[in-house]
Scaffold this motif. Structure first.
Motif, PDB file in Angstrom:
ATOM      1  N   SER A 147       0.847  -1.198   0.000  1.00 46.29           N
ATOM      2  CA  SER A 147       0.000   0.000   0.000  1.00 46.29           C
ATOM      3  C   SER A 147       0.879   1.243   0.000  1.00 46.29           C
ATOM      4  O   SER A 147       2.098   1.156   0.189  1.00 46.29           O
ATOM      5  CB  SER A 147      -0.888   0.026   1.248  1.00 46.29           C
ATOM      6  OG  SER A 147      -0.082   0.256   2.388  1.00 46.29           O
ATOM      7  N   GLY A 148       0.220   2.390  -0.183  1.00 47.34           N
ATOM      8  CA  GLY A 148       0.940   3.656  -0.172  1.00 47.34           C
ATOM      9  C   GLY A 148       1.519   3.974   1.193  1.00 47.34           C
ATOM     10  O   GLY A 148       2.664   4.411   1.313  1.00 47.34           O
ATOM     11  N   ALA A 149       0.700   3.767   2.226  1.00 48.42           N
ATOM     12  CA  ALA A 149       1.177   4.055   3.585  1.00 48.42           C
ATOM     13  C   ALA A 149       2.408   3.202   3.900  1.00 48.42           C
ATOM     14  O   ALA A 149       3.386   3.683   4.471  1.00 48.42           O
ATOM     15  CB  ALA A 149       0.070   3.795   4.596  1.00 48.42           C
ATOM     16  N   ASN A 165       5.471   4.505   2.232  1.00 48.59           N
ATOM     17  CA  ASN A 165       6.012   5.653   2.969  1.00 48.59           C
ATOM     18  C   ASN A 165       6.682   5.225   4.272  1.00 48.59           C
ATOM     19  O   ASN A 165       7.715   5.776   4.656  1.00 48.59           O
ATOM     20  CB  ASN A 165       4.908   6.680   3.242  1.00 48.59           C
ATOM     21  CG  ASN A 165       4.612   7.516   2.010  1.00 48.59           C
ATOM     22  OD1 ASN A 165       5.523   7.829   1.235  1.00 48.59           O
ATOM     23  ND2 ASN A 165       3.355   7.864   1.805  1.00 48.59           N
ATOM     24  N   PHE A 198      -0.535  14.527   2.274  1.00 47.23           N
ATOM     25  CA  PHE A 198      -1.166  13.305   2.748  1.00 47.23           C
ATOM     26  C   PHE A 198      -0.221  12.148   2.468  1.00 47.23           C
ATOM     27  O   PHE A 198       0.187  11.937   1.325  1.00 47.23           O
ATOM     28  CB  PHE A 198      -2.511  13.036   2.072  1.00 47.23           C
ATOM     29  CG  PHE A 198      -3.156  11.776   2.578  1.00 47.23           C
ATOM     30  CD1 PHE A 198      -3.827  11.754   3.787  1.00 47.23           C
ATOM     31  CD2 PHE A 198      -3.058  10.592   1.861  1.00 47.23           C
ATOM     32  CE1 PHE A 198      -4.386  10.571   4.279  1.00 47.23           C
ATOM     33  CE2 PHE A 198      -3.613   9.410   2.345  1.00 47.23           C
ATOM     34  CZ  PHE A 198      -4.287   9.405   3.553  1.00 47.23           C
ATOM     35  N   HIS A 199       0.141  11.402   3.514  1.00 48.24           N
ATOM     36  CA  HIS A 199       1.074  10.298   3.316  1.00 48.24           C
ATOM     37  C   HIS A 199       0.548   8.956   3.815  1.00 48.24           C
ATOM     38  O   HIS A 199       1.258   7.955   3.726  1.00 48.24           O
ATOM     39  CB  HIS A 199       2.430  10.626   3.956  1.00 48.24           C
ATOM     40  CG  HIS A 199       3.074  11.843   3.354  1.00 48.24           C
ATOM     41  ND1 HIS A 199       3.427  11.905   2.021  1.00 48.24           N
ATOM     42  CD2 HIS A 199       3.383  13.056   3.886  1.00 48.24           C
ATOM     43  CE1 HIS A 199       3.950  13.112   1.760  1.00 48.24           C
ATOM     44  NE2 HIS A 199       3.934  13.825   2.876  1.00 48.24           N
ATOM     45  N   GLY A 200      -0.675   8.921   4.359  1.00 49.92           N
ATOM     46  CA  GLY A 200      -1.244   7.636   4.745  1.00 49.92           C
ATOM     47  C   GLY A 200      -1.846   7.649   6.129  1.00 49.92           C
ATOM     48  O   GLY A 200      -1.871   8.683   6.813  1.00 49.92           O
ATOM     49  N   GLU A 238       4.892  15.561  -1.724  1.00 49.24           N
ATOM     50  CA  GLU A 238       4.210  15.187  -2.968  1.00 49.24           C
ATOM     51  C   GLU A 238       4.441  16.329  -3.962  1.00 49.24           C
ATOM     52  O   GLU A 238       4.144  17.482  -3.642  1.00 49.24           O
ATOM     53  CB  GLU A 238       2.700  15.090  -2.763  1.00 49.24           C
ATOM     54  CG  GLU A 238       2.204  14.063  -1.787  1.00 49.24           C
ATOM     55  CD  GLU A 238       0.798  14.429  -1.303  1.00 49.24           C
ATOM     56  OE1 GLU A 238      -0.178  14.055  -1.966  1.00 49.24           O
ATOM     57  OE2 GLU A 238       0.673  15.110  -0.269  1.00 49.24           O
ATOM     58  N   GLU A 246      -4.602  14.508  -2.000  1.00 50.09           N
ATOM     59  CA  GLU A 246      -5.696  14.641  -1.032  1.00 50.09           C
ATOM     60  C   GLU A 246      -5.829  16.086  -0.553  1.00 50.09           C
ATOM     61  O   GLU A 246      -6.896  16.496  -0.121  1.00 50.09           O
ATOM     62  CB  GLU A 246      -5.464  13.724   0.176  1.00 50.09           C
ATOM     63  CG  GLU A 246      -5.304  12.250  -0.163  1.00 50.09           C
ATOM     64  CD  GLU A 246      -6.465  11.679  -0.932  1.00 50.09           C
ATOM     65  OE1 GLU A 246      -7.608  11.799  -0.473  1.00 50.09           O
ATOM     66  OE2 GLU A 246      -6.229  11.110  -2.017  1.00 50.09           O
ATOM     67  N   ASP A 290       6.803  11.351  -2.467  1.00 54.48           N
ATOM     68  CA  ASP A 290       5.666  10.437  -2.366  1.00 54.48           C
ATOM     69  C   ASP A 290       4.939  10.484  -3.711  1.00 54.48           C
ATOM     70  O   ASP A 290       4.233  11.431  -4.022  1.00 54.48           O
ATOM     71  CB  ASP A 290       4.755  10.894  -1.218  1.00 54.48           C
ATOM     72  CG  ASP A 290       3.506  10.024  -1.078  1.00 54.48           C
ATOM     73  OD1 ASP A 290       3.156   9.318  -2.044  1.00 54.48           O
ATOM     74  OD2 ASP A 290       2.878  10.079  -0.008  1.00 54.48           O
ATOM     75  N   VAL A 311       2.800   8.178  -4.687  1.00 56.31           N
ATOM     76  CA  VAL A 311       1.718   7.190  -4.578  1.00 56.31           C
ATOM     77  C   VAL A 311       0.538   7.546  -5.493  1.00 56.31           C
ATOM     78  O   VAL A 311      -0.006   6.681  -6.174  1.00 56.31           O
ATOM     79  CB  VAL A 311       1.259   7.044  -3.108  1.00 56.31           C
ATOM     80  CG1 VAL A 311       0.003   6.176  -3.014  1.00 56.31           C
ATOM     81  CG2 VAL A 311       2.371   6.430  -2.256  1.00 56.31           C
ATOM     82  N   GLN A 312       0.178   8.819  -5.526  1.00 53.01           N
ATOM     83  CA  GLN A 312      -0.965   9.230  -6.356  1.00 53.01           C
ATOM     84  C   GLN A 312      -0.537   9.805  -7.704  1.00 53.01           C
ATOM     85  O   GLN A 312      -1.148   9.533  -8.737  1.00 53.01           O
ATOM     86  CB  GLN A 312      -1.810  10.266  -5.589  1.00 53.01           C
ATOM     87  CG  GLN A 312      -3.103  10.608  -6.272  1.00 53.01           C
ATOM     88  CD  GLN A 312      -4.104  11.319  -5.364  1.00 53.01           C
ATOM     89  OE1 GLN A 312      -4.843  12.168  -5.807  1.00 53.01           O
ATOM     90  NE2 GLN A 312      -4.151  10.983  -4.089  1.00 53.01           N
ATOM     91  N   LYS A 345      -0.720   3.098  -5.487  1.00 57.03           N
ATOM     92  CA  LYS A 345      -1.999   3.161  -6.204  1.00 57.03           C
ATOM     93  C   LYS A 345      -2.082   2.444  -7.562  1.00 57.03           C
ATOM     94  O   LYS A 345      -2.673   1.388  -7.656  1.00 57.03           O
ATOM     95  CB  LYS A 345      -2.454   4.609  -6.307  1.00 57.03           C
ATOM     96  CG  LYS A 345      -2.888   5.140  -4.925  1.00 57.03           C
ATOM     97  CD  LYS A 345      -3.678   6.411  -4.998  1.00 57.03           C
ATOM     98  CE  LYS A 345      -4.445   6.688  -3.719  1.00 57.03           C
ATOM     99  NZ  LYS A 345      -3.736   7.420  -2.676  1.00 57.03           N
TER     100      LYS A 345
END
Ligand SMILES: *Cc1c(COP(=O)(O)O)cnc(C)c1O
Length: 399
Positions: free
Chosen positions: A106-108, A111, A140-142, A192, A197, A225, A227-228, A254
């Motif tokens: 997962s993203g969290a 991180n 937002f990092h998780g 990011e 988010e 990050d 992730v998104q 993601k």
């Protein structure tokens, strides 16, 4: 509200622990950029599972890979060597300047792995007692305890304290504040390139470059990050590549396996020295099934030049939206984004506009109650985007 939907909602309230506030939709089927709800109504999906199904729902080639691997090997644990992981690592590392990858789910978790690697690199390799990580307001990092501490948003951590120590936050676009926050305890800056988010906030290139130079000067790590914003969404394979940055570590998740849970953390060979056998682990990380699927995802992204496609479609969409903004003065407050990661700030009547879009068959997300967030599949037909703008125009003109 239909009977079918009401009964699904009622069942869920009995069964699931309450932690999500859901959109008033029960989705039962998908195909590329189309979704169908429990009543059979069709939607254009402009959200792609929050930037996850970047190739579209039930993509035929991905489904074929999944089926093939499903009859070969699913999972044996990280006690064993698995070539599926290596195939994925090779194709992933071909997209970036990083040398090594760690797989997670997962993203969290990606991180968390990045945070742990940065800390351990300073403690064990540099032999310096530096552990503090600086993040930016609005990030937002998780939702794990560590990434909540990094995210630093009181509304998300309310009731979960105490959070881990060693995180500090500064306002965005303020290089002086960043410089003032860095001490001899600082090991990294985590950011990011386009805050997702936070409401789709692209950080200015000048700021990012100055920040990277500051990290080099202070001898601390830069962690992006992704992730998104990663996986071709912003017009480059990775968002940091839009500005020629060279982050030491990136975290991703993601879109990596187009809907199967998977994350990855990538680092330069220097920083990767921070981990040794036993430093970090996860049971599911890099399982054969998810790795095989993710390898196919990344190959398709490269083969079909989806980064270029995202840049082109994103530019055309922004141009149409700016035109709409001019035609309907005062109705659109701001249009922000990069590639196919777009925020349309509408203001206080945004929830009604968003609801009406759903009613007319377009799904996007409602960010902070004032912004429509668009994260469509990178394979979406341009006509779907054109129809969305036309529908938004009709809604805004009539309210
Ligand atoms: C979604 C997201 C995360 C968290 O990912 P999970 O898979 O939900 O843990 C972390 N960082 C960013 C930028 C995200 O968008």
């Amino acid at each position: 509200m239909s009977q079918i939907f009401s009964s699904i909602k009622e069942r869920e309230e009995k069964l699931l622990l309450r932690s999500y506030s859901r959109y008033p939709l029960a989705i039962v089927q998908g195909k590329m950029s189309r979704l169908w709800d429990a009543d059979g109504k069709e939607y254009v999906d402009l959200l792609a599972g929050i930037a996850v199904t970047a190739l579209g729902h039930c993509h035929e080639e991905i489904a074929a890979t999944l089926e093939q691997q499903a009859h070969k090997l699913w999972h044996v644990s990280n006690l064993f060597y698995q070539e599926e992981q290596l195939e994925l690592a090779e194709v992933l590392l071909s997209t970036t300047h990083h040398d090594k990858v760690f797989f997670c789910n997962s993203g969290a978790e990606a991180n968390e792995a990045a945070i742990k690697l940065a800390r351990r690199y300073y403690k064990k390799v540099k032999q310096r007692d530096a552990y503090e990580i600086i993040t930016l307001e609005g990030c937002f990092h998780g939702r794990t305890l560590g990434t909540l501490a990094a995210t630093g948003r009181q509304t998300l951590s309310d009731g979960f304290e105490p959070l881990p120590e060693g995180f500090r936050q500064v306002p965005i676009n303020d290089i002086k504040a960043m410089e003032a926050a860095i001490t001899d305890k600082t090991c990294a800056v985590l950011l990011e390139v386009v805050q997702g988010e936070g409401g789709v906030i692209p950080l200015p290139g000048d700021y990012l470059k100055a920040l990277e130079a500051l990290c080099r000067k202070k001898d601390i790590l830069l962690i992006c990050d992704e992730v998104q914003a990663g996986f071709c969404r912003t017009g480059c394979f990775w968002a940091f590549q839009n500005y020629g940055l060279q982050p030491d570590i990136i975290s991703t998740a993601k879109a990596l396996a187009n809907g199967l849970p998977m994350g990855a953390m990538m680092a330069t060979s220097e920083v990767a020295k921070g981990f040794e056998a036993g430093s970090h682990a996860t049971t599911f990380g890099g399982g054969a099934l998810t790795s095989a699927v993710a390898t196919q995802v990344v190959r398709i992204m490269l083969r079909d030049r989806l980064a270029e496609r995202a840049a082109k479609l994103g530019q055309a969409l922004i141009a149409k939206l700016r035109d709409l903004q001019q035609r309907l003065p005062g109705k659109i407050k701001d249009i922000r984004g990069l590639g196919l990661m777009l925020g349309i700030e509408i203001g206080e009547n945004c929830p009604q506009v968003w609801q009406e879009l759903i009613h007319r068959g377009f799904i996007c997300s409602l960010s902070h109650n004032v912004t429509l967030r668009l994260l469509p599949a990178l394979t979406i037909d341009e006509a779907d985007l054109t129809n969305f703008v036309q529908t938004l125009a009709d809604i805004l003109a009539s309210d």
